[in-house]
Write a protein that holds these residues in place. Sequence first.
Motif, PDB file in Angstrom:
ATOM      1  N   ALA A 525      11.696  13.924  -1.802  1.00 25.59           N
ATOM      2  CA  ALA A 525      10.483  13.176  -2.123  1.00 25.59           C
ATOM      3  C   ALA A 525      10.883  11.905  -2.859  1.00 25.59           C
ATOM      4  CB  ALA A 525       9.553  14.022  -2.979  1.00 25.59           C
ATOM      5  N   PHE A 526      10.295  10.793  -2.453  1.00 29.40           N
ATOM      6  CA  PHE A 526      10.647   9.498  -3.022  1.00 29.40           C
ATOM      7  C   PHE A 526       9.812   9.287  -4.274  1.00 29.40           C
ATOM      8  CE2 PHE A 526      11.382   4.891  -2.978  1.00 29.40           C
ATOM      9  CZ  PHE A 526      12.714   4.857  -2.600  1.00 29.40           C
ATOM     10  N   LEU A 527      10.472   9.134  -5.413  1.00 30.97           N
ATOM     11  CA  LEU A 527       9.746   9.139  -6.680  1.00 30.97           C
ATOM     12  C   LEU A 527       8.816   7.946  -6.829  1.00 30.97           C
ATOM     13  CD1 LEU A 527      12.576  10.505  -8.980  1.00 30.97           C
ATOM     14  CD2 LEU A 527      10.572  11.711  -8.117  1.00 30.97           C
ATOM     15  N   ALA A 528       9.248   6.769  -6.370  1.00 33.52           N
ATOM     16  CA  ALA A 528       8.370   5.600  -6.464  1.00 33.52           C
ATOM     17  C   ALA A 528       7.064   5.854  -5.719  1.00 33.52           C
ATOM     18  CB  ALA A 528       9.067   4.363  -5.901  1.00 33.52           C
ATOM     19  N   CYS A 529       7.149   6.459  -4.539  1.00 30.52           N
ATOM     20  CA  CYS A 529       5.945   6.726  -3.742  1.00 30.52           C
ATOM     21  C   CYS A 529       5.028   7.715  -4.465  1.00 30.52           C
ATOM     22  CB  CYS A 529       6.330   7.283  -2.381  1.00 30.52           C
ATOM     23  SG  CYS A 529       7.366   6.173  -1.404  1.00 30.52           S
ATOM     24  N   SER A 530       5.634   8.655  -5.181  1.00 32.88           N
ATOM     25  CA  SER A 530       4.833   9.629  -5.918  1.00 32.88           C
ATOM     26  C   SER A 530       4.089   8.964  -7.073  1.00 32.88           C
ATOM     27  CB  SER A 530       5.734  10.760  -6.413  1.00 32.88           C
ATOM     28  OG  SER A 530       6.437  11.349  -5.324  1.00 32.88           O
ATOM     29  N   PHE A 531       4.746   8.027  -7.741  1.00 29.23           N
ATOM     30  CA  PHE A 531       4.044   7.254  -8.770  1.00 29.23           C
ATOM     31  C   PHE A 531       2.944   6.391  -8.148  1.00 29.23           C
ATOM     32  CE2 PHE A 531       8.049   7.934 -11.242  1.00 29.23           C
ATOM     33  CZ  PHE A 531       7.476   8.507 -12.371  1.00 29.23           C
ATOM     34  N   TRP A 532       3.213   5.805  -6.975  1.00 32.37           N
ATOM     35  CA  TRP A 532       2.172   5.020  -6.296  1.00 32.37           C
ATOM     36  C   TRP A 532       0.940   5.872  -6.008  1.00 32.37           C
ATOM     37  CZ3 TRP A 532       5.832   2.673  -2.018  1.00 32.37           C
ATOM     38  CH2 TRP A 532       6.677   1.721  -2.603  1.00 32.37           C
ATOM     39  N   MET A 533       1.169   7.128  -5.617  1.00 29.13           N
ATOM     40  CA  MET A 533       0.034   8.022  -5.362  1.00 29.13           C
ATOM     41  C   MET A 533      -0.777   8.219  -6.634  1.00 29.13           C
ATOM     42  SD  MET A 533      -1.883   9.899  -3.480  1.00 29.13           S
ATOM     43  CE  MET A 533      -1.038  10.160  -1.908  1.00 29.13           C
TER      44      MET A 533
END
Length: 602
Positions: A525-533
């Motif tokens: 899981a890409f952490l930046a994308c999770s923060f974007w969510m």
Amino acid sequence: MHVAGRIEDYALIGDMQTAALVCRDGTVDWLCLPRFDSHAIFAGLLGTEEHGFWRLGPAHASDAEPPTAARRRYRGDSLILESEWDTPRGTVRVTDFMPPRDGAPQLIRIVEGVTGRVPMRSALRMRFSYGRVVPWVHKHEGRTVAVAGPDSVWFDTACETYGKALTTYADFTVAPGDRIAFTISWEPSHKEPPALPEPEQSLVATEEFWRDWVEQCTYHGPYREAVVRSLITLKALTYAPTGGIVAAPTTSLPEEIGGVRNWDYRYTWLRDAAITLSSLLRTGYREEARAWREWLLRAVAGDPENLQIMYGIAGERELGEAELDWLPGYENSMPVRVGNGAAHQLQLDVYGEVTEALHLAHMTGLSRNDYASLLQLKLIRYLEDHWDQPDEGIWEVRGPRRHFVHSKVMAWVAVDRTIKLIESGDADGPLEKWRELRDDIHRDVCEKGYDKERNTFTQSYGSKELDASLLLIPQMGFLPPDDKRVIGTIEAIQRELSTADGFILRYPTAGEDAGVDGLEGDEGAFLACSFWMADDLAMIGRVDEARRLFERLLALRNDLGLLAEEWDPNLQRQVGNFPQAFSHVPLIDTALRLTASGAYGG
């Protein structure tokens, strides 16, 4: 026998020109000298002890694993690492740091007795050229020096040392109050020896440097500890002489353990540097923003037609990719790569990120730079003729070029922010023509990049696949958060790109469009994308859900507050290069958004 630890077992120390990774057992497994992108003298992280390391800790049997520290922490808001071991004979502390430098780069390690009498050992095995070259180690006026080709590394300590099996050892015992320092310093081998280090003075100066720097931070919300640690990490990834910002201080830490997705991140991506700049600006750090803007203007050199997605930390353009076949890789993840062949890809989104950063610098009162405005206009003139081309996109796919939706959205951002610059009176340009261009791009994306049946934007024109970069659509102002297409996209990504624990994948690596990135294997899981969510959920009013996701992400940080690029949901561990600017920047951004919304617990 020491083996490389889990990625999250490492601590970062650095001097804003290079950085070292220190494992829980007191082993420095990674250090490039004199710059982030120089050859490593300790490359044990990507190989074995044969490829270079420096262990300092309680003595142990040579065939046993070194004991790990019982506690470790950064000293206050600094990059000074303190590790403590509790042994049957007493407790000992090791303080590791790299002083911000004017001269030779130094790594200083100070051993301090706390209780009892603790036998200690320093084992230093320098291997130049990423573990391939054994240097000539000898004494020079009482100092130990290792020389190979253009490099020399000087080892200084008051302890008696001896050589054995191509390794320099020091055995000693510390009692309460004892303080014994060890230092390595780099110098070009043809120059005079570096000055004798002054470890205690350097420690005081280093602590003062970080205290003064952190005091500039304007964020005082509920997530201050996480934000400040992320800011310090971003500062540590900044190459002070030029203002360039590396994506990470490491190469080839795998996105999949045992896989081939291993890249060199010791360069300045325009995208990563631009978003880093935005976080620094929003938390009060204008000097870093000014330095980065100057770096950008030098690197691009008025030539947007040949704009690269990344450069060397001094603005170098040639970053040729090669494989180091003598290194077995981190946990046998091969190949080990240096350089980066993606440097010459076409990634149209970069124009948007750079323009957004310049726009934010302008809006936050950074002193006007006429050449920066001129560059911005040149970027748009280039986009006029190229925005409708396929490209490799934000994720640097090594498969065929596509019409990635995120790339088009960021082209729209570039035009939109430049229109705002002209409207403010700080630049001149064909306003009506570019307003039409902005409308054309917007219409194109909404017609070709949106799946009406599923109510979601898609990864690329004509694709059914999703992409987490679509989460940036509301954050960039392309559509308002309450637009049904935005909400539909957020919910579709939650359904199709979410792991069991709610973290977000970048895009599918299997399925209808398998092979979009041209690579074998999988990733975490890409952490930046999770923060974007989390950001998007807050923007559409689901603030409690956003907060819960954000706090789950904070829990993934290691004990020192550091994040790699990705999280492996199966192995439950961090993967990818470490620590990663592209993870710490959105952590800061999400903390600011949640604080502004009042969405935090306690």
